[in-house]
Design an enzyme around this catalytic site. Sequence first.
Site, PDB file in Angstrom:
ATOM      1  N   ASP A   1       0.821  -1.208   0.000  1.00 51.97           N
ATOM      2  CA  ASP A   1       0.000   0.000   0.000  1.00 51.97           C
ATOM      3  C   ASP A   1       0.857   1.262   0.000  1.00 51.97           C
ATOM      4  O   ASP A   1       2.072   1.219   0.225  1.00 51.97           O
ATOM      5  CB  ASP A   1      -0.903   0.016   1.230  1.00 51.97           C
TER       6      ASP A   1
ATOM      7  N   TYR B   1       6.386 -10.034   6.847  1.00 50.92           N
ATOM      8  CA  TYR B   1       6.327  -8.587   7.037  1.00 50.92           C
ATOM      9  C   TYR B   1       6.891  -8.237   8.413  1.00 50.92           C
ATOM     10  O   TYR B   1       6.762  -9.017   9.363  1.00 50.92           O
ATOM     11  CB  TYR B   1       4.885  -8.085   6.955  1.00 50.92           C
TER      12      TYR B   1
END
Length: 274
Positions: free
Chosen positions: A52, A110
């Site tokens: 994003d 992540y």
Amino acid sequence: MRNLCMKVSYDGTDYCGFQTQPDGSTVQDALEKAIKLLTGEEVKIHASGRTDAGVHARGQVFNFITSSDIPVERWCIALNSRLPQDIIVWEAAEVPLEFHSRRSAKRKTYRYTINANQFPDLFQRRTQFHHPVKLDIAAMAEGLKHLIGTHDFTSFASRHSTKPSHIRTLYEAELVVDDSMCRPGTRDQGLIHIYVTGSGFLQHMVRIIVGTLLEIGKGRKKPGDMPAILEAKDRSKAGPTAVAKGLILWNVEYEAADENNLKSACDLPGFTVK
């Protein structure tokens, strides 16, 4: 025709995410422009996953088809000289035509970083979320453990998610504290690194997990609330979405057994094989 696979790191602060969009500058746009400047080709790159706006990557993987005969060992330097300074390509390999960075990926990791010291780090402020108020870090670590396994993560997915299924598997989830920058005699708590490794992730999933852990750290939720939040399958039951800048796509892993797609890439130190 050749299929080239590369690993790239980027600071996502000034980009509208990785994937090309109608409006706004993206990392994909910058990479494809650099490839065109180098080879004259209009190519479309395929990444292991989109990130994003404002999210960073340490080990994003992408591949593309090219007719260029430039030796693979020259690609990184050639592209980096044509890329902005906040994008660096640091591994390249020629792989079989069947290899696809997203479809062949098996595990992704992540990392989200919370700076829990009293003052922000001037030099890392673009990649850390600063939270100077005291947190119950042990409770956060306990809450995180409840998410390991295969679950319906609807409560931790964006309300705008269009995925037909929200079932995902978290293989590993760990909270690590780095107190090396804490000042003696202060209320500094160090850097809180939250690592999550899974089969795949939903839109905003990691950031919502972090936002929920912060609610636990502030005493607004309890570690034992996590199973009920999962079971509810209701976004409103989880915490807020943490800010984007603390999130980094850390690593992407591929199966060694997938010989048709990975027999070339596996030989590179930058490509992790499980």
